[in-house]
Motif scaffolding. Structure first.
Motif, PDB file in Angstrom:
ATOM      1  N   VAL A   1      -2.703  14.987   1.487  1.00 10.80           N
ATOM      2  CA  VAL A   1      -3.988  14.382   1.076  1.00 10.80           C
ATOM      3  C   VAL A   1      -3.791  13.582  -0.208  1.00 10.80           C
ATOM      4  N   ILE A   2      -3.031  14.160  -1.143  1.00 13.32           N
ATOM      5  CA  ILE A   2      -2.805  13.462  -2.419  1.00 13.32           C
ATOM      6  C   ILE A   2      -2.058  12.154  -2.170  1.00 13.32           C
ATOM      7  N   ILE A   3      -1.044  12.190  -1.299  1.00 15.06           N
ATOM      8  CA  ILE A   3      -0.277  10.970  -1.008  1.00 15.06           C
ATOM      9  C   ILE A   3      -1.170   9.920  -0.347  1.00 15.06           C
ATOM     10  N   ALA A   4      -1.991  10.372   0.616  1.00 12.09           N
ATOM     11  CA  ALA A   4      -2.867   9.433   1.316  1.00 12.09           C
ATOM     12  C   ALA A   4      -3.833   8.783   0.336  1.00 12.09           C
ATOM     13  N   ILE A   5      -4.453   9.607  -0.521  1.00 10.75           N
ATOM     14  CA  ILE A   5      -5.407   9.059  -1.500  1.00 10.75           C
ATOM     15  C   ILE A   5      -4.689   8.086  -2.434  1.00 10.75           C
ATOM     16  N   GLY A   6      -3.505   8.508  -2.892  1.00 13.07           N
ATOM     17  CA  GLY A   6      -2.711   7.660  -3.793  1.00 13.07           C
ATOM     18  C   GLY A   6      -2.410   6.320  -3.143  1.00 13.07           C
ATOM     19  N   GLY A   7      -2.007   6.339  -1.873  1.00 10.08           N
ATOM     20  CA  GLY A   7      -1.669   5.112  -1.144  1.00 10.08           C
ATOM     21  C   GLY A   7      -2.868   4.203  -1.025  1.00 10.08           C
ATOM     22  N   LEU A   8      -4.014   4.792  -0.636  1.00 11.38           N
ATOM     23  CA  LEU A   8      -5.233   3.983  -0.457  1.00 11.38           C
ATOM     24  C   LEU A   8      -5.650   3.337  -1.770  1.00 11.38           C
TER      25      LEU A   8
ATOM     26  N   SER B   1      -3.207   0.559  -2.762  1.00 12.16           N
ATOM     27  CA  SER B   1      -3.319  -0.693  -2.012  1.00 12.16           C
ATOM     28  C   SER B   1      -4.620  -1.406  -2.362  1.00 12.16           C
ATOM     29  N   PHE B   2      -5.708  -0.639  -2.577  1.00 17.42           N
ATOM     30  CA  PHE B   2      -6.984  -1.256  -2.959  1.00 17.42           C
ATOM     31  C   PHE B   2      -6.865  -1.947  -4.320  1.00 17.42           C
ATOM     32  N   LEU B   3      -6.289  -1.224  -5.282  1.00 18.14           N
ATOM     33  CA  LEU B   3      -6.199  -1.783  -6.628  1.00 18.14           C
ATOM     34  C   LEU B   3      -5.257  -2.979  -6.676  1.00 18.14           C
ATOM     35  N   THR B   4      -4.122  -2.908  -5.925  1.00 22.41           N
ATOM     36  CA  THR B   4      -3.196  -4.040  -5.978  1.00 22.41           C
ATOM     37  C   THR B   4      -3.822  -5.264  -5.332  1.00 22.41           C
ATOM     38  N   SER B   5      -4.564  -5.088  -4.216  1.00 21.66           N
ATOM     39  CA  SER B   5      -5.152  -6.293  -3.625  1.00 21.66           C
ATOM     40  C   SER B   5      -6.166  -6.919  -4.563  1.00 21.66           C
TER      41      SER B   5
ATOM     42  N   GLN C   1      -0.816  -9.560  -0.359  1.00 28.28           N
ATOM     43  CA  GLN C   1      -1.461  -8.254  -0.149  1.00 28.28           C
ATOM     44  C   GLN C   1      -0.891  -7.534   1.059  1.00 28.28           C
ATOM     45  N   VAL C   2      -0.659  -8.301   2.118  1.00 27.55           N
ATOM     46  CA  VAL C   2      -0.114  -7.683   3.328  1.00 27.55           C
ATOM     47  C   VAL C   2       1.244  -7.068   3.028  1.00 27.55           C
ATOM     48  N   SER C   3       2.053  -7.818   2.259  1.00 30.05           N
ATOM     49  CA  SER C   3       3.378  -7.264   1.990  1.00 30.05           C
ATOM     50  C   SER C   3       3.283  -6.062   1.052  1.00 30.05           C
ATOM     51  N   VAL C   4       2.322  -6.103   0.130  1.00 24.24           N
ATOM     52  CA  VAL C   4       2.120  -4.947  -0.752  1.00 24.24           C
ATOM     53  C   VAL C   4       1.694  -3.736   0.071  1.00 24.24           C
ATOM     54  N   ARG C   5       0.744  -4.002   1.013  1.00 23.14           N
ATOM     55  CA  ARG C   5       0.236  -2.910   1.845  1.00 23.14           C
ATOM     56  C   ARG C   5       1.369  -2.298   2.669  1.00 23.14           C
ATOM     57  N   ARG C   6       2.219  -3.211   3.160  1.00 22.21           N
ATOM     58  CA  ARG C   6       3.351  -2.737   3.956  1.00 22.21           C
ATOM     59  C   ARG C   6       4.254  -1.843   3.093  1.00 22.21           C
TER      60      ARG C   6
ATOM     61  N   ILE D   1       2.562   1.480   2.564  1.00 19.34           N
ATOM     62  CA  ILE D   1       2.629   2.347   3.746  1.00 19.34           C
ATOM     63  C   ILE D   1       4.021   2.945   3.886  1.00 19.34           C
ATOM     64  N   SER D   2       5.061   2.088   3.714  1.00 20.37           N
ATOM     65  CA  SER D   2       6.396   2.672   3.894  1.00 20.37           C
ATOM     66  C   SER D   2       6.726   3.634   2.767  1.00 20.37           C
ATOM     67  N   SER D   3       6.261   3.325   1.532  1.00 25.53           N
ATOM     68  CA  SER D   3       6.540   4.291   0.466  1.00 25.53           C
ATOM     69  C   SER D   3       5.740   5.566   0.696  1.00 25.53           C
ATOM     70  N   GLY D   4       4.523   5.410   1.289  1.00 25.78           N
ATOM     71  CA  GLY D   4       3.704   6.587   1.633  1.00 25.78           C
ATOM     72  C   GLY D   4       4.424   7.456   2.647  1.00 25.78           C
TER      73      GLY D   4
END
Ligand code: ATP
Ligand code: MG
Length: 488
Positions: free
Chosen positions: A17-24, A27-31, A178-183, A186-189
């Protein structure tokens, strides 16, 4: 064990859960940050570009005396600019002077990518729009104010506006970013998730190892093996828990040992008078002993002893389990002591013992149960009488240092005293320093245990001193029992 309730699942669940929240959140903040940075960059570079473009436009107007054909000129420069920005390179020749050459010769022009360029004439009519949307349309004065005026001899001949285009390359580039950041997120997640699973499993077994040991030991104790202890490693919370557990196990086995001894002691103490009674009655039946009043008195004495013993045991167990009801009332301790002494005086006189008191005046009334206090003092004075030889003396004293201090009551005798080995045990149940002598004189060894429980039930403390055997501190007395009762 229900696996769903296992800590393994809770731990892993929490990690994921912590990883998922961290990832979301990442990605939100970086975009958001990317979009903002792109906008800021394009606006700034747009302004720089406009400032550089303005003198060239002045030159164009001076040459042509109108904006006619400016669209071709701007179109050409626009294409060059877009191309250079796309390729990510300037020509690096510094500021060229020539029209259309110097315009886009700077690296900073790269940022003009995704800009919208609008040029209006003197009246605010759009003569050029890079998106070709507003050409020929009159712009509102408020819009014109945002632009850079093209001045010739301090007279405005037009306005240049460079703004970030709404559907411009800026947003598509930032989208790509943003897409590449999201990618990447996700892979780091995913990598973090797998690491978390491995780490979670490792931590789970690491953390629960001492817990499993503790559980094993606890169930062994529950099954009656009180000798179980856990091995303590380190100083962390589990080590502390282990220590507490071991302490609890030690206390339990101590209490169990105590209980066993008590049972043995009680059985032993009850058997002595019962055996005597049985022997006498059997002797009478067999005709060996006469059934006269002397024998009956002996029988009565034994049953009285038995009764007293049972009553003492009952009192002790009530006091130990805090079930003893105390009828507290304000009492004048000095007058209570005087009454008790008067009652015991004949017995002291019979033994040629001087029984007196030293009572401090003006003591506060104490909230005590007079019957229990009488019992405490009678026990202590009876002991003193028993262990003080003829011509000795017993003194009961009261004192208080300050009105807020505890009231001290002491019973001092000039008797045999108590050895340093016996001293720590005199308050133990059934403890007798000299067993044969005490048994002969009827003592069961419960008196002081009861006294201690009663004193403590009143919120007081009791201690004993016996300096006869302590040659360094010979005070000239045998034994002294000192009690402190806090004033209420
Ligand atoms: P019980 O009071 O039950 O009849 P007891 O007097 O033998 O029996 P305690 O009053 O508990 O038992 O006293 C325990 C032991 O402490 C006594 O057996 C005795 O050895 C010792 N003791 C108590 N008071 C004195 C004293 N004033 N002088 C010397 N020894 C004492
Ligand atoms: Mg006694």
């Amino acid at each position: 064990m229900n696996m769903k309730n296992s800590w393994l699942f809770k731990l892993l669940g929490a990690f994921l859960v912590i990883i998922a929240i961290g990832g979301l959140v990442t990605s939100f903040l970086t975009s958001r940050a990317t979009l903002r940075a792109f906008n800021l960059y394009t606006t700034r570079s747009g302004q720089i570009w406009a400032q550089r473009l303005a003198p060239d436009l002045v030159e164009y107007y001076e040459l042509n005396n109108s904006w006619q054909g400016v669209d071709v000129f701007l179109e050409a420069s626009w294409m060059t600019q877009q191309h250079q920005a796309m390729m990510g390179q300037g020509n690096g020749n510094g500021n060229g002077k020539g029209l259309g050459q110097g315009l886009f010769s700077d690296n900073s022009m790269m940022g003009a990518l995704g800009q919208r360029l609008i040029l209006t004439d003197q009246q605010g009519m759009v003569v050029y729009d890079s998106l070709d949307e507003f050409t020929g349309i009159q712009l509102a004065p408020s819009e014109i104010k945002k632009g850079i005026p093209i001045l010739i001899d301090n007279k405005s001949v037009g306005t240049l506006l460079i703004t970030p285009g709404s559907l411009s390359a800026s947003s598509s580039l930032s989208n790509e970013f943003q897409v590449s950041v999201r990618r990447a997120v996700i892979s780091s997640g995913l990598i973090a998730g797998i690491t978390a699973l491995a780490l979670g499993i490792f931590l789970f077994f690491q953390i629960t190892a001492p817990m499993r040991k503790l559980r094993k030991a606890a169930s062994a104790i529950a099954d009656g093996d009180l000798s179980q202890r856990v091995e303590i490693q380190g100083q962390d919370e589990f080590a502390q828990l282990g220590e507490t557990f071991n302490q609890m196990a030690a206390n339990l086995s101590q209490a169990e040992l105590h209980r066993q001894h008590l049972m043995a002691d009680v059985a032993h103490e009850l058997r002595t008078p019962l055996t005597a009674i049985q022997g006498t009655v059997e002797g009478m039946q067999d005709g060996v002993l006469p059934c006269d009043s002397e024998q009956l008195n002996a029988l009565l004495a034994e049953t009285t002893l038995l009764n007293r013993l049972i009553e003492d045991l009952r009192l002790l167990s009530l006091a130990e389990t805090n079930q003893l009801k105390l009828l507290r009332q304000p009492i004048e301790i000095n007058s209570l002591i005087t009454q008790i002494l008067e009652r015991i005086q004949p017995q002291a006189r019979m033994n040629d013992i001087n029984l007196d008191h030293s009572l401090q005046d003006g003591l506060p009334a104490l909230q005590l149960d007079p019957d229990r206090i009488t019992q405490i003092l009678t026990n202590l004075i009876t002991n003193a009488l028993r262990y003080t030889p003829k011509h000795g003396s017993i003194q009961v004293a009261t004192s208080q240092k300050d009105t807020t201090d505890a009231v001290t009551i002491s019973v001092t005798d000039t008797g045999t005293g108590i050895t340093t080995q016996d001293l720590p045990h005199v308050f133990d149940r059934f403890y007798r320093a000299d067993k044969s002598r005490s048994r002969a004189s009827g003592g069961s060894g419960l008196g002081l245990a009861i006294v201690k429980e009663l004193v403590e039930a009143h919120g007081g403390t009791i201690k004993v001193e016996s300096p006869v055997f302590d040659t360094d501190d010979h005070q000239g007395y045998g034994t002294r029992f000192i009690m402190h009762f806090p004033p209420q």
